[in-house]
Design an enzyme around this catalytic site. Structure first.
Site, PDB file in Angstrom:
ATOM      1  N   SER A  33       9.253  12.045  -3.356  1.00 61.10           N
ATOM      2  CA  SER A  33      10.436  11.403  -3.938  1.00 61.10           C
ATOM      3  C   SER A  33      11.176  12.365  -4.859  1.00 61.10           C
ATOM      4  O   SER A  33      10.576  13.243  -5.474  1.00 61.10           O
ATOM      5  CB  SER A  33      10.023  10.170  -4.751  1.00 61.10           C
ATOM      6  OG  SER A  33       9.246   9.301  -3.963  1.00 61.10           O
TER       7      SER A  33
HETATM    8  N1  SAH Z   1       5.218   9.049  -4.219  1.00 58.90           N
HETATM    9  C1  SAH Z   1       5.131   9.836  -3.043  1.00 58.90           C
HETATM   10  C2  SAH Z   1       6.031   9.239  -1.977  1.00 58.90           C
HETATM   11  C3  SAH Z   1       5.614   9.606  -0.632  1.00 58.90           C
HETATM   12  S1  SAH Z   1       6.568   8.865   0.645  1.00 58.90           S
HETATM   13  C4  SAH Z   1       5.566  11.242  -3.353  1.00 58.90           C
HETATM   14  O1  SAH Z   1       6.456  11.419  -4.192  1.00 58.90           O
HETATM   15  O2  SAH Z   1       5.050  12.175  -2.757  1.00 58.90           O
HETATM   16  C5  SAH Z   1       5.755   7.322   0.853  1.00 58.90           C
HETATM   17  C6  SAH Z   1       4.298   7.379   1.207  1.00 58.90           C
HETATM   18  O3  SAH Z   1       3.891   6.026   1.454  1.00 58.90           O
HETATM   19  C7  SAH Z   1       3.989   8.154   2.493  1.00 58.90           C
HETATM   20  O4  SAH Z   1       2.970   9.075   2.211  1.00 58.90           O
HETATM   21  C8  SAH Z   1       3.522   7.081   3.478  1.00 58.90           C
HETATM   22  O5  SAH Z   1       2.533   7.526   4.376  1.00 58.90           O
HETATM   23  C9  SAH Z   1       2.968   6.038   2.527  1.00 58.90           C
HETATM   24  N2  SAH Z   1       2.885   4.680   3.076  1.00 58.90           N
HETATM   25  C10 SAH Z   1       3.760   4.030   3.888  1.00 58.90           C
HETATM   26  N3  SAH Z   1       3.318   2.797   4.157  1.00 58.90           N
HETATM   27  C11 SAH Z   1       2.133   2.657   3.497  1.00 58.90           C
HETATM   28  C12 SAH Z   1       1.188   1.610   3.397  1.00 58.90           C
HETATM   29  N4  SAH Z   1       1.350   0.437   4.002  1.00 58.90           N
HETATM   30  N5  SAH Z   1       0.087   1.810   2.636  1.00 58.90           N
HETATM   31  C13 SAH Z   1      -0.113   2.995   1.990  1.00 58.90           C
HETATM   32  N6  SAH Z   1       0.740   4.023   2.061  1.00 58.90           N
HETATM   33  C14 SAH Z   1       1.857   3.864   2.798  1.00 58.90           C
END
Ligand code: SAH
Length: 220
Positions: A70
């Site tokens: 993000s």
């Molecule tokens: N806060 C993280 C955001 C990553 S993007 C950062 O800044 O790096 C969102 C993440 O949510 C991805 O890694 C994706 O695989 C995960 N995600 C999506 N659906 C999910 C779910 N149902 N349970 C757990 N993780 C999930």
């Protein structure tokens, strides 16, 4: 992911981080604890080496498997909202991703429980966070839409992928007086929401439009 080329950027990264903090202040991030922690955490170590030089730009970046880290403003804003009603004792984070948001949280609250559905990303994030000496974190490889009932209720829940509706299971795992910060809605029409569980009801505040990857079902 600490390698020789990361050391090169290490010398200039404090200056680049300071510029990022100045930008966050201009964007009206006010919580000094959040700004302080973000000025210390080496964000470039949470992205691929090839992108390390762009780690402090105000943008999301690819972290593999079609996922993104993000943008700094969104991390700061969500963390600020999590802390708005006082420091939570525990936080459930759904969507570990790169682990950067996890690092920010773990530097500010006593304990973080983080859930990621993609095993490969989870492992990478865990190594990064351990390298940063952050040990107040528990990891779960699972569909975080179900929360983590073993450790519920949570004073705060922070979700970094967008469901079309707020998952019922997450609402049920909020502690009384607790908050949940979550992007909600279909692609291109998401809104960041803050849910507060008061004595009598769930209060929902709409914060601002955001763009997140979707919250998907299942784990792999
Ligand atoms: N806060 C993280 C955001 C990553 S993007 C950062 O800044 O790096 C969102 C993440 O949510 C991805 O890694 C994706 O695989 C995960 N995600 C999506 N659906 C999910 C779910 N149902 N349970 C757990 N993780 C999930």
């Amino acid at each position: 992911m600490t390698t020789a080329s990361h050391l090169g950027i290490g010398m200039t990264s404090q200056r680049t981080r300071n510029r990022m903090i100045a930008r966050l202040r201009e964007q009206k991030i006010r919580n000094t604890q959040v700004l302080d922690v973000m000025s210390r955490i080496p964000r470039h170590l949470f992205v691929d080496e090839a992108l390390a030089s762009r780690a402090y730009e105000d943008t999301s970046l690819p972290i593999g498997l079609s996922q993104t880290i993000s943008q700094p403003y969104v991390v700061a804003r969500m963390t600020e909202l999590v802390l708005e009603n006082g420091t939570p004792r525990n936080v459930l984070e759904v969507g570990t991703g790169s682990g950067y948001q996890t690092a920010v949280l773990a530097s500010l609250v006593p304990h973080v429980y983080t859930v990621e559905r993609l095993g490969q990303l989870q492992q990478r994030a865990r190594h990064c966070l351990q390298d940063q000496n952050l040990h107040n974190i528990d990891y779960l490889h699972s569909d975080g839409g179900w929360g983590w009932s073993d450790y519920a209720p949570f004073d705060a829940i922070l979700v970094t992928a967008a469901p079309e509706e707020i998952p019922e299971s997450l609402l049920k795992q909020m502690a009384p007086g607790g908050v949940m910060v979550i992007p909600v809605g279909p692609k291109q029409e998401q809104e960041l929401m803050k849910v507060t569980l008061t004595k009598h009801a769930y209060e929902v505040d709409s914060i601002e439009p955001v763009v997140f990857v979707p919250l998907l079902n299942g784990s792999q």
